[in-house]
Design a protein around this motif. Structure first.
Motif, short mmCIF file in Angstrom:
data_model
loop_
_atom_site.label_atom_id
_atom_site.label_comp_id
_atom_site.label_asym_id
_atom_site.label_seq_id
_atom_site.Cartn_x
_atom_site.Cartn_y
_atom_site.Cartn_z
N ARG A 28 0.81 -1.40 -0.06
CA ARG A 28 0.01 0.05 0.01
C ARG A 28 0.84 1.56 -0.04
N GLY A 29 2.09 1.15 -0.09
CA GLY A 29 3.17 2.31 -0.28
C GLY A 29 3.28 3.06 1.07
N GLY A 30 3.08 2.24 2.11
CA GLY A 30 3.16 2.62 3.35
C GLY A 30 4.70 3.34 3.46
N CYS A 31 4.79 4.38 4.38
CA CYS A 31 6.23 4.90 4.61
C CYS A 31 6.40 4.75 6.03
N CYS A 32 7.60 4.29 6.57
CA CYS A 32 7.91 4.34 7.92
C CYS A 32 9.06 5.13 8.25
N LEU A 33 9.01 6.23 7.71
CA LEU A 33 10.40 7.36 7.87
C LEU A 33 10.07 8.37 8.60
N GLY A 34 8.95 9.04 8.96
CA GLY A 34 8.74 10.25 9.63
C GLY A 34 8.70 10.09 11.02
N ARG A 35 9.26 10.65 11.87
CA ARG A 35 9.04 11.13 13.25
C ARG A 35 9.35 12.24 13.58
N ASP A 36 8.76 13.17 14.32
CA ASP A 36 8.94 14.34 14.64
C ASP A 36 9.53 15.30 13.89
N GLY A 37 9.16 15.24 12.47
CA GLY A 37 9.78 16.23 11.46
C GLY A 37 10.99 15.77 10.93
N THR A 38 11.50 14.44 11.22
CA THR A 38 12.89 13.94 10.86
C THR A 38 12.55 12.55 10.21
#
Length: 429
Positions: A28-38
Protein backbone atom coordinates in the motif's frame (compact mmCIF):
# COMPACT_ATOMS: atom_id res chain seq x y z
CA UNK A 1 14.69 -21.77 -5.29
CA UNK A 2 13.81 -19.12 -2.72
CA UNK A 3 12.13 -20.76 0.27
CA UNK A 4 12.40 -18.25 3.10
CA UNK A 5 12.33 -14.50 3.73
CA UNK A 6 13.19 -12.67 6.93
CA UNK A 7 13.65 -9.03 7.84
CA UNK A 8 14.66 -6.56 10.49
CA UNK A 9 13.45 -3.30 8.96
CA UNK A 10 11.61 -0.16 10.05
CA UNK A 11 7.93 -0.72 10.65
CA UNK A 12 4.79 0.91 11.94
CA UNK A 13 4.79 0.86 15.74
CA UNK A 14 7.82 -1.45 15.83
CA UNK A 15 10.21 -3.32 13.53
CA UNK A 16 9.09 -5.35 10.50
CA UNK A 17 10.28 -8.95 10.91
CA UNK A 18 8.15 -11.17 8.68
CA UNK A 19 7.28 -11.37 5.00
CA UNK A 20 3.66 -10.60 5.92
CA UNK A 21 4.60 -7.44 7.82
CA UNK A 22 6.81 -6.17 4.99
CA UNK A 23 4.13 -6.96 2.40
CA UNK A 24 1.48 -5.11 4.41
CA UNK A 25 3.59 -1.94 4.26
CA UNK A 26 4.93 -2.21 0.71
CA UNK A 27 1.67 -3.28 -0.97
CA UNK A 28 0.00 0.00 0.00
CA UNK A 29 3.01 2.26 -0.36
CA UNK A 30 3.28 2.75 3.39
CA UNK A 31 6.05 4.97 4.71
CA UNK A 32 7.98 4.24 7.93
CA UNK A 33 10.32 7.22 7.76
CA UNK A 34 8.73 10.19 9.50
CA UNK A 35 9.08 10.95 13.20
CA UNK A 36 8.88 14.40 14.80
CA UNK A 37 9.78 16.11 11.53
CA UNK A 38 12.78 13.87 10.87
CA UNK A 39 12.79 11.38 8.03
CA UNK A 40 15.01 8.40 8.73
CA UNK A 41 14.23 4.67 8.62
CA UNK A 42 14.98 3.59 12.20
CA UNK A 43 14.45 -0.07 13.13
CA UNK A 44 13.96 0.51 16.89
CA UNK A 45 14.94 -3.04 17.84
CA UNK A 46 14.93 -3.29 21.64
CA UNK A 47 17.17 -5.57 23.70
CA UNK A 48 14.07 -7.54 24.70
CA UNK A 49 13.04 -8.09 21.07
CA UNK A 50 16.53 -9.28 20.20
CA UNK A 51 16.80 -11.65 23.18
CA UNK A 52 13.37 -13.13 22.40
CA UNK A 53 14.29 -13.92 18.79
CA UNK A 54 17.96 -14.85 19.21
CA UNK A 55 18.32 -16.53 22.60
CA UNK A 56 21.28 -18.43 24.03
CA UNK A 57 24.21 -16.23 22.93
CA UNK A 58 26.74 -15.78 25.77
CA UNK A 59 26.36 -12.29 27.16
CA UNK A 60 30.13 -11.81 27.14
CA UNK A 61 29.93 -11.77 23.32
CA UNK A 62 26.45 -10.33 22.76
CA UNK A 63 27.12 -7.17 24.78
CA UNK A 64 29.75 -6.28 22.17
CA UNK A 65 27.25 -6.63 19.32
CA UNK A 66 26.55 -3.59 17.17
CA UNK A 67 23.15 -2.91 15.61
CA UNK A 68 24.46 -4.50 12.40
CA UNK A 69 25.04 -7.76 14.28
CA UNK A 70 21.60 -7.65 15.85
CA UNK A 71 19.75 -6.78 12.66
CA UNK A 72 21.59 -9.46 10.66
CA UNK A 73 20.99 -12.17 13.26
CA UNK A 74 17.29 -11.34 13.62
CA UNK A 75 16.63 -11.33 9.87
CA UNK A 76 18.48 -14.68 9.53
CA UNK A 77 16.43 -16.26 12.33
CA UNK A 78 13.19 -14.92 10.84
CA UNK A 79 14.07 -16.23 7.36
CA UNK A 80 14.89 -19.67 8.77
CA UNK A 81 11.58 -19.74 10.64
CA UNK A 82 9.77 -18.76 7.43
CA UNK A 83 11.56 -21.58 5.56
CA UNK A 84 10.89 -24.02 8.43
CA UNK A 85 14.59 -24.58 9.03
CA UNK A 86 15.69 -25.30 12.60
CA UNK A 87 19.00 -23.62 13.39
CA UNK A 88 19.32 -25.38 16.75
CA UNK A 89 18.91 -28.80 15.11
CA UNK A 90 21.73 -28.11 12.66
CA UNK A 91 19.64 -27.54 9.53
CA UNK A 92 22.18 -24.92 8.42
CA UNK A 93 25.24 -26.98 9.34
CA UNK A 94 26.39 -27.24 5.70
CA UNK A 95 24.83 -24.01 4.45
CA UNK A 96 26.58 -21.08 2.83
CA UNK A 97 26.16 -17.85 4.79
CA UNK A 98 26.74 -14.92 2.46
CA UNK A 99 26.52 -11.36 3.73
CA UNK A 100 26.40 -8.05 1.85
CA UNK A 101 27.65 -4.90 3.61
CA UNK A 102 27.91 -1.39 2.26
CA UNK A 103 28.56 1.01 5.13
CA UNK A 104 30.98 0.96 8.04
CA UNK A 105 29.13 3.26 10.45
CA UNK A 106 28.46 0.48 12.96
CA UNK A 107 32.15 -0.53 13.01
CA UNK A 108 33.67 2.85 13.77
CA UNK A 109 33.07 3.11 17.52
CA UNK A 110 34.65 -0.27 18.28
CA UNK A 111 37.65 0.61 16.14
CA UNK A 112 38.11 4.01 17.77
CA UNK A 113 37.69 2.61 21.29
CA UNK A 114 40.54 0.16 20.71
CA UNK A 115 42.77 2.62 18.88
CA UNK A 116 42.44 5.17 21.68
CA UNK A 117 42.91 2.71 24.55
CA UNK A 118 46.12 2.85 26.56
CA UNK A 119 47.30 -0.77 27.11
CA UNK A 120 49.27 0.27 30.19
CA UNK A 121 46.27 1.77 31.94
CA UNK A 122 43.42 -0.52 30.84
CA UNK A 123 42.14 -3.12 33.32
CA UNK A 124 42.62 -6.73 32.12
CA UNK A 125 38.90 -7.49 31.74
CA UNK A 126 38.31 -4.18 29.96
CA UNK A 127 41.20 -4.99 27.63
CA UNK A 128 39.71 -8.40 26.88
CA UNK A 129 36.32 -6.85 26.10
CA UNK A 130 37.96 -4.32 23.78
CA UNK A 131 39.77 -7.14 22.02
CA UNK A 132 36.50 -9.08 21.55
CA UNK A 133 34.73 -5.95 20.33
CA UNK A 134 37.44 -5.34 17.72
CA UNK A 135 37.41 -8.97 16.58
CA UNK A 136 33.63 -8.98 16.17
CA UNK A 137 32.88 -5.42 15.17
CA UNK A 138 35.75 -3.52 13.57
CA UNK A 139 35.80 -5.59 10.39
CA UNK A 140 33.53 -5.72 7.30
CA UNK A 141 32.90 -9.44 7.90
CA UNK A 142 31.34 -8.67 11.30
CA UNK A 143 27.84 -10.02 10.62
CA UNK A 144 29.04 -13.13 8.79
CA UNK A 145 31.19 -14.06 11.80
CA UNK A 146 28.31 -14.02 14.29
CA UNK A 147 25.85 -15.66 11.88
CA UNK A 148 28.36 -18.47 11.32
CA UNK A 149 28.73 -18.93 15.06
CA UNK A 150 24.96 -19.07 15.58
CA UNK A 151 24.42 -21.71 12.88
CA UNK A 152 27.70 -23.63 13.39
CA UNK A 153 27.96 -23.87 9.62
CA UNK A 154 30.94 -25.53 7.98
CA UNK A 155 29.96 -24.16 4.55
CA UNK A 156 31.17 -21.05 2.69
CA UNK A 157 30.86 -17.92 4.82
CA UNK A 158 32.03 -14.57 3.44
CA UNK A 159 31.14 -10.91 2.96
CA UNK A 160 30.90 -8.78 -0.19
CA UNK A 161 31.02 -4.99 -0.01
CA UNK A 162 29.84 -3.09 -3.09
CA UNK A 163 27.41 -0.57 -1.68
CA UNK A 164 23.72 -0.93 -2.44
CA UNK A 165 24.45 -3.78 -4.87
CA UNK A 166 26.01 -5.99 -2.16
CA UNK A 167 22.94 -8.05 -1.25
CA UNK A 168 22.03 -8.69 -4.89
CA UNK A 169 25.59 -9.67 -5.78
CA UNK A 170 25.60 -12.20 -2.93
CA UNK A 171 22.32 -13.72 -4.17
CA UNK A 172 24.12 -14.23 -7.48
CA UNK A 173 26.99 -15.98 -5.69
CA UNK A 174 24.53 -18.24 -3.87
CA UNK A 175 22.74 -19.11 -7.12
CA UNK A 176 26.01 -20.07 -8.81
CA UNK A 177 27.23 -22.14 -5.84
CA UNK A 178 23.96 -24.08 -5.87
CA UNK A 179 23.98 -24.49 -9.67
CA UNK A 180 27.54 -25.84 -9.49
CA UNK A 181 26.49 -28.45 -6.93
CA UNK A 182 28.84 -27.09 -4.24
CA UNK A 183 26.00 -26.44 -1.78
CA UNK A 184 22.28 -27.19 -1.45
CA UNK A 185 21.35 -24.35 0.88
CA UNK A 186 22.36 -20.71 1.34
CA UNK A 187 21.25 -17.82 3.52
CA UNK A 188 21.99 -14.41 2.00
CA UNK A 189 21.76 -11.33 4.21
CA UNK A 190 22.10 -7.68 3.30
CA UNK A 191 22.61 -5.47 6.34
CA UNK A 192 23.64 -1.86 6.91
CA UNK A 193 23.46 0.78 9.60
CA UNK A 194 23.96 4.51 9.07
CA UNK A 195 24.92 6.83 11.90
CA UNK A 196 22.17 9.47 11.83
CA UNK A 197 24.52 12.18 13.12
CA UNK A 198 27.00 11.43 10.32
CA UNK A 199 24.12 11.61 7.84
CA UNK A 200 23.07 15.01 9.18
CA UNK A 201 26.66 16.25 9.02
CA UNK A 202 26.89 15.10 5.39
CA UNK A 203 23.69 17.02 4.67
CA UNK A 204 25.22 20.21 6.05
CA UNK A 205 28.47 19.66 4.15
CA UNK A 206 26.66 19.20 0.86
CA UNK A 207 24.50 22.26 1.44
CA UNK A 208 27.64 24.29 2.12
CA UNK A 209 29.20 22.95 -1.07
CA UNK A 210 26.04 23.85 -3.02
CA UNK A 211 26.16 27.43 -1.80
CA UNK A 212 29.86 27.77 -2.65
CA UNK A 213 29.31 26.21 -6.09
CA UNK A 214 26.37 28.50 -6.82
CA UNK A 215 28.43 31.54 -5.77
CA UNK A 216 30.90 30.75 -8.56
CA UNK A 217 28.11 30.56 -11.13
CA UNK A 218 27.71 26.80 -11.07
CA UNK A 219 24.38 25.00 -11.23
CA UNK A 220 23.65 23.64 -7.70
CA UNK A 221 21.71 20.69 -9.10
CA UNK A 222 24.90 19.40 -10.69
CA UNK A 223 25.99 18.19 -7.25
CA UNK A 224 23.07 15.79 -7.09
CA UNK A 225 20.16 15.61 -4.64
CA UNK A 226 20.76 16.42 -1.01
CA UNK A 227 20.53 13.53 1.43
CA UNK A 228 17.92 14.94 3.80
CA UNK A 229 16.29 14.05 7.06
CA UNK A 230 14.17 17.19 6.90
CA UNK A 231 11.92 16.44 3.91
CA UNK A 232 10.34 13.34 2.43
CA UNK A 233 11.89 11.33 -0.41
CA UNK A 234 9.64 10.77 -3.44
CA UNK A 235 11.13 8.45 -6.10
CA UNK A 236 9.91 9.17 -9.66
CA UNK A 237 7.77 12.07 -8.41
CA UNK A 238 8.19 15.45 -10.10
CA UNK A 239 8.74 17.00 -6.64
CA UNK A 240 11.60 14.63 -5.80
CA UNK A 241 14.46 16.59 -4.25
CA UNK A 242 16.13 14.40 -1.61
CA UNK A 243 17.06 10.96 -0.33
CA UNK A 244 16.14 9.66 3.13
CA UNK A 245 18.44 7.07 4.67
CA UNK A 246 17.45 4.03 6.67
CA UNK A 247 18.89 0.95 8.35
CA UNK A 248 18.14 -2.73 8.74
CA UNK A 249 18.60 -6.19 7.29
CA UNK A 250 16.92 -8.59 4.88
CA UNK A 251 17.67 -12.31 4.47
CA UNK A 252 16.79 -14.66 1.61
CA UNK A 253 17.00 -18.46 1.91
CA UNK A 254 17.97 -20.21 -1.35
CA UNK A 255 17.98 -23.96 -1.95
CA UNK A 256 18.44 -26.37 -4.81
CA UNK A 257 15.07 -27.50 -6.16
CA UNK A 258 15.78 -31.08 -5.10
CA UNK A 259 16.68 -30.09 -1.53
CA UNK A 260 13.60 -27.88 -1.20
CA UNK A 261 11.22 -30.50 -2.60
CA UNK A 262 12.73 -33.23 -0.44
CA UNK A 263 11.72 -31.41 2.70
CA UNK A 264 8.43 -30.06 1.33
CA UNK A 265 9.45 -26.39 1.50
CA UNK A 266 7.21 -23.56 0.35
CA UNK A 267 8.57 -22.17 -2.93
CA UNK A 268 8.37 -18.39 -3.36
CA UNK A 269 10.09 -18.62 -6.74
CA UNK A 270 13.53 -18.89 -8.24
CA UNK A 271 16.60 -16.87 -9.10
CA UNK A 272 17.04 -17.59 -12.80
CA UNK A 273 20.14 -15.51 -13.58
CA UNK A 274 22.21 -12.54 -12.40
CA UNK A 275 24.80 -10.30 -14.03
CA UNK A 276 26.86 -7.30 -13.00
CA UNK A 277 28.98 -4.70 -14.69
CA UNK A 278 30.30 -1.17 -14.19
CA UNK A 279 30.18 2.06 -16.19
CA UNK A 280 33.97 2.19 -16.40
CA UNK A 281 34.13 5.85 -15.50
CA UNK A 282 37.14 7.57 -13.94
CA UNK A 283 34.85 9.43 -11.52
CA UNK A 284 34.43 7.20 -8.44
CA UNK A 285 31.02 8.75 -7.71
CA UNK A 286 29.85 9.14 -11.30
CA UNK A 287 27.18 7.47 -13.39
CA UNK A 288 26.66 7.19 -17.13
CA UNK A 289 23.11 8.45 -17.65
CA UNK A 290 22.90 6.59 -20.97
CA UNK A 291 22.32 3.43 -18.92
CA UNK A 292 24.50 1.49 -21.36
CA UNK A 293 26.09 -0.80 -18.77
CA UNK A 294 22.78 -1.46 -17.03
CA UNK A 295 21.46 -2.54 -20.43
CA UNK A 296 24.53 -4.72 -20.83
CA UNK A 297 23.91 -6.35 -17.44
CA UNK A 298 20.26 -7.05 -18.33
CA UNK A 299 21.14 -8.57 -21.70
CA UNK A 300 23.82 -10.77 -20.14
CA UNK A 301 21.29 -11.80 -17.53
CA UNK A 302 18.67 -12.73 -20.15
CA UNK A 303 21.18 -14.42 -22.43
CA UNK A 304 19.74 -16.44 -25.30
CA UNK A 305 17.15 -18.14 -23.12
CA UNK A 306 14.82 -15.27 -22.22
CA UNK A 307 13.42 -12.23 -24.06
CA UNK A 308 12.80 -8.80 -22.61
CA UNK A 309 9.18 -9.09 -23.77
CA UNK A 310 8.72 -11.78 -21.09
CA UNK A 311 9.46 -9.21 -18.37
CA UNK A 312 6.53 -6.84 -17.66
CA UNK A 313 7.90 -5.64 -14.31
CA UNK A 314 11.20 -4.30 -12.96
CA UNK A 315 11.90 -3.77 -9.28
CA UNK A 316 14.21 -0.82 -8.79
CA UNK A 317 16.15 0.81 -5.96
CA UNK A 318 15.00 4.21 -7.15
CA UNK A 319 15.82 6.61 -4.32
CA UNK A 320 14.77 10.01 -5.62
CA UNK A 321 18.16 10.76 -7.18
CA UNK A 322 17.57 12.22 -10.67
CA UNK A 323 20.83 10.60 -11.83
CA UNK A 324 19.51 7.14 -10.93
CA UNK A 325 16.17 7.91 -12.60
CA UNK A 326 17.99 9.05 -15.77
CA UNK A 327 20.01 5.80 -15.90
CA UNK A 328 16.89 3.68 -15.47
CA UNK A 329 14.85 5.68 -17.98
CA UNK A 330 17.56 5.43 -20.63
CA UNK A 331 17.99 1.71 -20.00
CA UNK A 332 14.25 1.01 -20.26
CA UNK A 333 14.00 2.97 -23.54
CA UNK A 334 16.90 0.97 -24.99
CA UNK A 335 15.70 -2.41 -23.74
CA UNK A 336 12.02 -2.15 -24.63
CA UNK A 337 12.10 0.24 -27.58
CA UNK A 338 9.59 2.88 -28.56
CA UNK A 339 6.91 0.39 -29.58
CA UNK A 340 6.98 -1.74 -26.44
CA UNK A 341 3.98 -1.87 -24.12
CA UNK A 342 4.16 0.04 -20.83
CA UNK A 343 6.53 -1.71 -18.44
CA UNK A 344 5.96 -1.24 -14.71
CA UNK A 345 8.95 -0.06 -12.65
CA UNK A 346 8.49 0.51 -8.91
CA UNK A 347 10.62 1.18 -5.85
CA UNK A 348 9.88 0.71 -2.16
CA UNK A 349 12.93 2.68 -0.96
CA UNK A 350 10.60 5.28 0.52
CA UNK A 351 8.84 2.64 2.62
CA UNK A 352 11.91 1.86 4.72
CA UNK A 353 14.63 4.35 3.69
CA UNK A 354 17.62 4.10 1.40
CA UNK A 355 19.41 1.46 3.43
CA UNK A 356 22.27 0.14 1.30
CA UNK A 357 23.14 -3.55 1.23
CA UNK A 358 19.67 -4.90 2.20
CA UNK A 359 18.26 -3.46 -1.06
CA UNK A 360 19.02 -6.48 -3.25
CA UNK A 361 17.61 -9.00 -0.77
CA UNK A 362 14.53 -6.89 -0.04
CA UNK A 363 13.99 -6.32 -3.78
CA UNK A 364 14.17 -10.04 -4.53
CA UNK A 365 11.85 -10.89 -1.66
CA UNK A 366 9.26 -8.26 -2.51
CA UNK A 367 9.30 -9.13 -6.21
CA UNK A 368 8.69 -12.82 -5.51
CA UNK A 369 5.85 -11.89 -3.14
CA UNK A 370 4.38 -9.71 -5.90
CA UNK A 371 4.43 -12.68 -8.29
CA UNK A 372 2.78 -14.84 -5.65
CA UNK A 373 0.08 -12.25 -4.93
CA UNK A 374 -0.45 -11.31 -8.58
CA UNK A 375 0.01 -7.61 -7.86
CA UNK A 376 2.76 -4.97 -8.16
CA UNK A 377 3.46 -2.76 -5.15
CA UNK A 378 3.25 0.99 -5.83
CA UNK A 379 6.26 3.29 -5.66
CA UNK A 380 6.04 4.66 -2.15
CA UNK A 381 5.44 8.45 -1.94
CA UNK A 382 5.10 8.80 -5.72
CA UNK A 383 1.92 10.78 -6.32
CA UNK A 384 2.74 13.04 -9.29
CA UNK A 385 5.01 11.08 -11.69
CA UNK A 386 7.71 12.95 -13.57
CA UNK A 387 6.92 13.77 -17.16
CA UNK A 388 8.59 11.74 -19.88
CA UNK A 389 9.19 8.54 -17.93
CA UNK A 390 9.27 5.56 -20.35
CA UNK A 391 7.69 3.36 -17.67
CA UNK A 392 4.76 3.36 -15.29
CA UNK A 393 5.95 3.89 -11.68
CA UNK A 394 2.54 2.82 -10.29
CA UNK A 395 1.84 5.99 -8.29
CA UNK A 396 -0.53 6.09 -5.35
CA UNK A 397 -1.21 3.72 -2.50
CA UNK A 398 -2.74 0.66 -4.15
CA UNK A 399 -1.08 -2.40 -5.64
CA UNK A 400 -1.61 -2.88 -9.39
CA UNK A 401 -3.01 -6.30 -10.41
CA UNK A 402 -0.58 -8.11 -12.71
CA UNK A 403 -0.23 -11.80 -13.52
CA UNK A 404 3.46 -12.38 -14.26
CA UNK A 405 6.12 -15.02 -13.75
CA UNK A 406 9.29 -13.20 -14.86
CA UNK A 407 10.73 -9.97 -13.42
CA UNK A 408 13.99 -8.07 -13.19
CA UNK A 409 15.54 -6.49 -10.11
CA UNK A 410 18.06 -3.65 -10.34
CA UNK A 411 20.56 -2.54 -7.71
CA UNK A 412 23.45 -0.09 -7.90
CA UNK A 413 26.63 1.01 -6.21
CA UNK A 414 27.44 4.70 -6.52
CA UNK A 415 30.21 4.92 -9.10
CA UNK A 416 30.40 1.13 -9.19
CA UNK A 417 28.44 -2.04 -9.83
CA UNK A 418 25.26 -2.17 -11.88
CA UNK A 419 23.49 -5.40 -10.95
CA UNK A 420 20.57 -7.13 -12.69
CA UNK A 421 18.73 -10.18 -11.41
CA UNK A 422 16.10 -12.22 -13.29
CA UNK A 423 13.49 -13.84 -11.06
CA UNK A 424 10.82 -16.35 -11.95
CA UNK A 425 7.87 -18.04 -10.32
CA UNK A 426 8.30 -21.60 -8.97
CA UNK A 427 7.54 -23.17 -12.35
CA UNK A 428 8.99 -20.50 -14.64
CA UNK A 429 11.34 -21.74 -17.35
Amino acid sequence: MVTGLGFCLPGEGGPSFTAGQVWNIASRGGCCLGRDGTYYGAVDLTDEMFAERVPGIPEFFSRQFTDAHRFGLVSLVEACADAELDIQSGDLGDAALLVGRGGIDSNVNSYLAASRADPEHTAPLDALELFIAVGQSAIPSDVAIVQGTLTRTTGPCFTVACGCASGGVQIGHAQRLIAAGEIDLAAVTGVDVFDSEVVRRAERLLESARRAYAATGGEPGALGPTPSSGSLMRPYDRRSDCINYGEGAATVILESREHAKRRGAHLYGQVLATALTRDGLANPLGADDSGAQLVNAVRRCLGERWRIEQVPYIHSCGDGDPAVTAVEASAVRTLYGATAGPVLVTSQDACFGHHGAPAGCLGAGLTLMMMEQGAVCPTANCEQPMEGLPFDPVPGTRARPLDFDHALCFSYQTGGVKHAMLLGGPEAT
